[in-house]
Design a protein around this motif. Structure first.
Motif, PDB file in Angstrom:
ATOM      1  N   GLU A  82     -35.930  -4.661  -5.693  1.00 15.62           N
ATOM      2  CA  GLU A  82     -34.949  -4.550  -6.893  1.00 15.62           C
ATOM      3  C   GLU A  82     -34.550  -5.817  -7.314  1.00 15.62           C
ATOM      4  OE1 GLU A  82     -34.633  -1.548  -7.900  1.00 15.62           O
ATOM      5  OE2 GLU A  82     -35.444  -0.459  -6.080  1.00 15.62           O
ATOM      6  N   ILE A 115     -31.844  -3.331 -11.920  1.00  9.79           N
ATOM      7  CA  ILE A 115     -30.498  -2.743 -11.186  1.00  9.79           C
ATOM      8  C   ILE A 115     -29.404  -3.253 -12.038  1.00  9.79           C
ATOM      9  CG2 ILE A 115     -28.839  -2.953  -9.359  1.00  9.79           C
ATOM     10  CD1 ILE A 115     -30.936  -1.230  -8.769  1.00  9.79           C
ATOM     11  N   ASP A 116     -29.348  -4.373 -12.536  1.00 12.57           N
ATOM     12  CA  ASP A 116     -28.059  -4.990 -13.375  1.00 12.57           C
ATOM     13  C   ASP A 116     -28.349  -6.229 -13.918  1.00 12.57           C
ATOM     14  OD1 ASP A 116     -25.809  -4.466 -14.233  1.00 12.57           O
ATOM     15  OD2 ASP A 116     -24.658  -3.852 -12.423  1.00 12.57           O
ATOM     16  N   GLU A 126     -20.365  -4.518  -7.337  1.00 11.40           N
ATOM     17  CA  GLU A 126     -20.771  -3.291  -8.003  1.00 11.40           C
ATOM     18  C   GLU A 126     -22.220  -3.222  -8.009  1.00 11.40           C
ATOM     19  OE1 GLU A 126     -18.496  -2.981 -11.689  1.00 11.40           O
ATOM     20  OE2 GLU A 126     -16.821  -2.057 -10.677  1.00 11.40           O
ATOM     21  N   SER A 127     -22.792  -4.431  -8.599  1.00 12.04           N
ATOM     22  CA  SER A 127     -24.524  -4.520  -8.717  1.00 12.04           C
ATOM     23  C   SER A 127     -25.244  -4.310  -7.408  1.00 12.04           C
ATOM     24  CB  SER A 127     -24.696  -5.875  -9.306  1.00 12.04           C
ATOM     25  OG  SER A 127     -24.287  -5.818 -10.664  1.00 12.04           O
ATOM     26  N   GLU A 168     -23.893  -2.804  -4.725  1.00 13.81           N
ATOM     27  CA  GLU A 168     -23.788  -1.460  -4.338  1.00 13.81           C
ATOM     28  C   GLU A 168     -24.966  -0.467  -4.935  1.00 13.81           C
ATOM     29  OE1 GLU A 168     -22.412   1.909  -2.313  1.00 13.81           O
ATOM     30  OE2 GLU A 168     -22.496  -0.239  -1.927  1.00 13.81           O
ATOM     31  N   LYS A 169     -25.156  -0.670  -6.253  1.00 14.05           N
ATOM     32  CA  LYS A 169     -26.095  -0.114  -7.024  1.00 14.05           C
ATOM     33  C   LYS A 169     -27.545  -0.318  -6.089  1.00 14.05           C
ATOM     34  CE  LYS A 169     -24.092  -0.285 -11.553  1.00 14.05           C
ATOM     35  NZ  LYS A 169     -24.212  -0.931 -12.967  1.00 14.05           N
ATOM     36  N   LYS A 202     -28.018   1.424  -2.930  1.00 14.42           N
ATOM     37  CA  LYS A 202     -28.193   2.811  -3.026  1.00 14.42           C
ATOM     38  C   LYS A 202     -29.660   3.212  -3.517  1.00 14.42           C
ATOM     39  CE  LYS A 202     -23.389   4.283  -4.153  1.00 14.42           C
ATOM     40  NZ  LYS A 202     -22.530   4.887  -5.040  1.00 14.42           N
ATOM     41  N   ARG A 203     -30.203   2.274  -4.334  1.00 14.16           N
ATOM     42  CA  ARG A 203     -31.412   2.362  -4.680  1.00 14.16           C
ATOM     43  C   ARG A 203     -32.374   2.168  -3.574  1.00 14.16           C
ATOM     44  NH1 ARG A 203     -34.120   1.005  -9.736  1.00 14.16           N
ATOM     45  NH2 ARG A 203     -32.216   1.467 -10.873  1.00 14.16           N
ATOM     46  N   ASN A 247     -35.340  10.305 -11.259  1.00 12.08           N
ATOM     47  CA  ASN A 247     -34.428   9.112 -10.899  1.00 12.08           C
ATOM     48  C   ASN A 247     -34.993   7.556 -10.546  1.00 12.08           C
ATOM     49  OD1 ASN A 247     -32.433  10.889 -11.548  1.00 12.08           O
ATOM     50  ND2 ASN A 247     -31.649  11.235  -9.389  1.00 12.08           N
TER      51      ASN A 247
END
Length: 245
Positions: free
Chosen positions: A76, A96-97, A110-111, A113-114, A117-118, A181
């Motif tokens: 990622e 991701i971000d 926050e990034s 954490e994304k 999860k991915r 997704n």
């Protein structure tokens, strides 16, 4: 633990981000750093990270050159840059971000954490598809992750997969479409390369469903369902070579 590396041509930026990740992001281990695209490629191949914090503008080659060289990537990406105008391109590369320097701690967390999860979803998806590959003997089925669950399809029924940011639009021979997704790089790695070909950064096609190629700078490929897809100049020779075998 999620393994991560940082690629930035400024040593000071690397140290600042490394400390921020260590102090404020749980379950992330920085396993390597690099100060150029060339070094980054070497470190990625050696460490095989789950996540890469990637500066965009570096001397010589930039972040997008690195991704193109390694494509399809199995990690990622969080872009960390001082420049806002790359945001749209970063989205097209399924990042991701996109964090602007100086990095805000809340946005960093926050990034990450994304990304966590991915990565977790990807690992679960891998296990699920391994189960299907073992259990399904007659038909090569795969699990397509949707917003509300999974769709199980025969991958021979896929005409093409097209990137829609962090999602993938999947066109099937029966005319229906699915929106997954998972991003396009996931399907590039999942689907068999003897059948599927990445013809563009945004398109992965099933060559068994291609019916015509039209010349151009890169050209266009027409599929059995009448979709007309752009072929990138970089992928043109690879595509045509697949039909000469």
């Amino acid at each position: 633990m999620i393994s991560a590396i940082i690629i930035d041509d400024e040593p000071g930026n690397i140290e600042v981000l490394k400390k921020m990740v260590t102090d404020f992001c749980d379950h992330i281990e920085i396993t390597g750093t690099a100060a150029s695209v060339e070094e980054g490629i070497t470190v990625i191949k050696e460490r095989k990270p789950d996540l890469v914090f990637l500066d965009i503008e570096m001397p010589g080659k930039n972040a997008f050159d690195l991704i193109d060289y390694l494509a399809p990537v199995r990690f990622e990406i969080i872009f960390v840059t001082a420049f806002e105008h790359y945001a749209l391109k970063a989205l097209r590369y399924s990042a991701i971000d996109y964090l602007l320097k100086p990095v805000n701690i809340r946005e960093l967390r926050e990034s990450v954490e994304k990304a966590r999860k991915r990565i977790k979803e990807r690992n679960f998806q891998d296990r699920l598809n391994n189960f299907f590959n073992i259990e399904t003997k007659k038909e090569p089925k795969i699990a397509i992750q949707l917003n509300d669950g999974y769709s199980f399809i025969n991958y021979n029924d896929i005409v093409c997969c097209s990137s829609e940011g962090a999602y993938t639009a999947i066109s099937l021979v029966n005319g229906s479409k699915l929106l997954s997704n998972n991003n396009l790089k996931y399907f590039t790695e999942l689907l068999p390369e003897n059948i599927f070909c990445r013809i563009h950064h945004s398109h992965l096609v099933n060559l068994d469903h291609a019916i015509r190629y039209s010349r151009g700078r890169g050209g266009t490929l027409i599929m059995v369902n009448k979709l007309t897809l752009e072929v990138s100049q970089r992928k043109k020779d690879e595509l045509l070579g697949r039909f000469k075998r």
